[in-house]
Design an enzyme around this catalytic site. Structure first.
Site, mmCIF file in Angstrom:
data_model
loop_
_atom_site.group_PDB
_atom_site.id
_atom_site.type_symbol
_atom_site.label_atom_id
_atom_site.label_comp_id
_atom_site.label_asym_id
_atom_site.label_seq_id
_atom_site.Cartn_x
_atom_site.Cartn_y
_atom_site.Cartn_z
ATOM 1 N N GLY A 46 8.082 36.824 13.226
ATOM 2 C CA GLY A 46 7.234 35.677 13.519
ATOM 3 C C GLY A 46 6.806 35.060 12.195
ATOM 4 O O GLY A 46 6.528 35.765 11.216
ATOM 5 N N ALA A 47 6.772 33.727 12.184
ATOM 6 C CA ALA A 47 6.632 33.013 10.916
ATOM 7 C C ALA A 47 5.392 33.392 10.088
ATOM 8 O O ALA A 47 5.519 33.764 8.907
ATOM 9 C CB ALA A 47 6.679 31.511 11.192
ATOM 10 N N ARG A 84 15.086 36.404 5.192
ATOM 11 C CA ARG A 84 15.376 35.563 6.366
ATOM 12 C C ARG A 84 15.285 34.098 5.928
ATOM 13 O O ARG A 84 14.403 33.753 5.133
ATOM 14 C CB ARG A 84 14.383 35.828 7.517
ATOM 15 C CG ARG A 84 14.524 37.229 8.109
ATOM 16 C CD ARG A 84 13.725 37.374 9.403
ATOM 17 N NE ARG A 84 14.412 36.758 10.536
ATOM 18 C CZ ARG A 84 13.867 36.638 11.742
ATOM 19 N NH1 ARG A 84 12.632 37.068 11.970
ATOM 20 N NH2 ARG A 84 14.536 36.074 12.742
ATOM 21 N N GLN A 196 12.037 39.240 22.673
ATOM 22 C CA GLN A 196 10.660 39.192 22.146
ATOM 23 C C GLN A 196 9.663 38.776 23.223
ATOM 24 O O GLN A 196 8.486 39.133 23.154
ATOM 25 C CB GLN A 196 10.572 38.196 20.963
ATOM 26 C CG GLN A 196 11.237 38.653 19.691
ATOM 27 C CD GLN A 196 12.674 38.174 19.587
ATOM 28 O OE1 GLN A 196 13.342 37.968 20.590
ATOM 29 N NE2 GLN A 196 13.163 38.007 18.375
ATOM 30 N N ASP A 237 8.928 28.080 13.610
ATOM 31 C CA ASP A 237 9.322 28.726 12.348
ATOM 32 C C ASP A 237 9.359 27.738 11.198
ATOM 33 O O ASP A 237 9.167 28.110 10.042
ATOM 34 C CB ASP A 237 10.680 29.409 12.509
ATOM 35 C CG ASP A 237 10.520 30.644 13.385
ATOM 36 O OD1 ASP A 237 10.596 30.500 14.617
ATOM 37 O OD2 ASP A 237 10.236 31.715 12.824
ATOM 38 N N ASN A 247 12.392 26.776 16.277
ATOM 39 C CA ASN A 247 11.751 27.947 16.881
ATOM 40 C C ASN A 247 12.859 28.792 17.510
ATOM 41 O O ASN A 247 14.047 28.429 17.466
ATOM 42 C CB ASN A 247 10.701 27.518 17.912
ATOM 43 C CG ASN A 247 9.843 28.692 18.367
ATOM 44 O OD1 ASN A 247 9.302 29.440 17.542
ATOM 45 N ND2 ASN A 247 9.732 28.906 19.662
ATOM 46 N N LYS A 248 12.483 29.904 18.067
ATOM 47 C CA LYS A 248 13.449 30.862 18.624
ATOM 48 C C LYS A 248 14.518 30.179 19.475
ATOM 49 O O LYS A 248 14.208 29.270 20.257
ATOM 50 C CB LYS A 248 12.671 31.901 19.439
ATOM 51 C CG LYS A 248 13.490 32.944 20.135
ATOM 52 C CD LYS A 248 14.449 33.680 19.228
ATOM 53 C CE LYS A 248 13.776 34.341 18.034
ATOM 54 N NZ LYS A 248 14.768 34.786 17.006
HETATM 55 O O1 MRU Z 1 13.185 36.093 15.195
HETATM 56 P P1 MRU Z 1 11.701 36.134 15.354
HETATM 57 O O2 MRU Z 1 11.239 37.120 16.366
HETATM 58 O O3 MRU Z 1 10.987 36.285 14.018
HETATM 59 O O4 MRU Z 1 11.346 34.687 15.896
HETATM 60 C C1 MRU Z 1 10.009 34.348 16.069
HETATM 61 C C2 MRU Z 1 9.818 33.021 16.669
HETATM 62 O O5 MRU Z 1 10.733 32.257 16.862
HETATM 63 C C3 MRU Z 1 8.407 32.607 16.920
HETATM 64 O O6 MRU Z 1 8.328 31.805 18.049
HETATM 65 C C4 MRU Z 1 7.945 31.810 15.691
HETATM 66 O O7 MRU Z 1 8.085 32.560 14.517
HETATM 67 C C5 MRU Z 1 6.575 31.370 15.826
HETATM 68 S S1 MRU Z 1 5.467 32.664 15.566
HETATM 69 C C6 MRU Z 1 4.036 31.957 15.198
#
Ligand code: MRU
Length: 345
Positions: A46-47, A84, A196, A237, A247-248
């Site tokens: 998560g960001a 990442r 997730q 992100d 985002n995801k």
């Molecule tokens: O691959 P991840 O689990 O790090 O992806 C996370 C996401 O896409 C979240 O939605 C994003 O980071 C926002 S968290 C505030």
């Protein structure tokens, strides 16, 4: 709320998110290599959380440095930046620490300032997420002002307390709203391939007493066509200057569906997620992850050998599908170029 990331005085304690929901385990991180690995493997994810984690990773990498301090600082920063590519908070945090470490002073003074900066980031994260929660809760309350019924919210991936120090981003309006007496029912997209949504969002909402229903990603259209959803809220992100939002993977599809079914689609993110150096989402680097996450995720083969796999970790939702971006400084509406620029202060 579970503590996602904590400084013990000599190491960083991380909630081991790959083991959720079956096990609530923690790992201690002692050097920058362990931190790189934890970020890459999504032990911490998560960001906002990976930004703070990377900052501490830099400190762990330089804390025992003697001589050639600047060289070591730059090496560690550059190394952690390769963990990442998509969440801009990672680079934002590393550059912030690099600047603090580059300022005049002895190596010991600079190490102490870096640690102070990491600790300050932990505090700031809580304040920013709390403010996002307050703005977001007010926004959600305004969608159906006269109802005592729970608001139905769909979210994708996990952008709750597990992605930040506390509250999170997309789930912060829910947590703060509950504190204020509001009621919610959250629908959590499972979020293929790493789940997730079902593993983490459902887990943390349940732990915090918020009713939650899990659905597979391909059921969102069915849900939207049958159930009155008040809003979709997701995290981010990286947000480009024009509001395009990475985002995801799967988020863009949800946004397009939401437009079709007339459901407002909101993004919640701190200012550290906005990348003012890029004009549009086309410039956002998208992480491609290993095929094994699809071919044999969670230990069971689910596709034949010898076929190809497409596994981008994120997609970019065009700004035109976003009804508002909830930040710690308020809710920004289109046109985003002007609205986001005004937030920079
Ligand atoms: O691959 P991840 O689990 O790090 O992806 C996370 C996401 O896409 C979240 O939605 C994003 O980071 C926002 S968290 C505030």
């Amino acid at each position: 709320m579970l503590k996602t990331i904590e400084w013990t005085g000599s190491a960083v304690r991380l909630l081991e998110q790959t083991r959720l929901p079956m096990e609530t385990a923690y790992v201690e991180i002692h050097d920058e290599k362990q931190m790189w690995d934890a970020i890459k493997r999504l032990v911490v994810r998560g960001a906002p959380a990976i930004g703070v984690a990377a900052a501490f990773g830099v400190y762990l990498g330089i804390k025992d440095a003697h001589g050639a301090f600047d060289q070591r600082l730059n090496e560690v920063c550059d190394y952690l930046a390769t963990s990442r590519p998509t969440a801009v908070n990672l680079f934002w945090a590393i550059e912030r620490i690099r600047r603090v470490g580059a300022a005049a002073g002895s190596a010991e003074q600079r190490k102490a300032r870096i640690l102070d900066e990491c600790l300050a980031m932990l505090e700031e994260d809580v304040r920013a997420c709390r403010a996002i929660g307050e703005h977001g809760a007010a926004l959600l309350a305004s969608l159906r002002p006269r109802t005592s019924e729970p608001l139905n919210i769909l979210t994708h991936c996990n952008a709750g307390a597990c992605v930040a120090v506390k509250y999170g981003t997309a789930l912060a309006p829910i947590y703060v709203g509950v504190e204020q007496g509001m009621q919610f029912h959250v629908f959590a997209d499972e979020t293929r391939p790493l789940l997730q949504g079902s593993r983490i969002t459902a887990f943390e909402l349940k732990e915090n007493g918020v009713p939650v229903t899990v659905l597979c990603d391909n059921m969102a259209a069915s849900l939207m066509s049958q159930k009155r959803l008040d809003a979709v809220i997701v995290g981010a992100d990286r947000i480009a200057s024009n509001g395009d939002t990475a985002n995801k993977i799967g988020t863009m599809g949800v946004a397009i569906l939401a437009r079709h079914f007339g459901v407002p689609f909101f993004v919640a993110a701190p200012l550290s997620t906005i990348d003012f150096s890029i004009d549009s989402g086309a410039q956002i680097p998208i992480e491609q992850r290993d095929a094994s996450e699809i071919a044999s995720g969670f230990g069971r083969q689910t596709a034949p050998d010898g076929v190809g796999f497409y596994n981008p970790a994120f997609d970019v939702t065009p700004a035109e599908f976003i009804a508002g971006i909830i930040t710690e400084r308020g809710v920004v509406r289109a046109p985003y170029v002007a609205g986001l620029a005004a937030l920079r202060g």
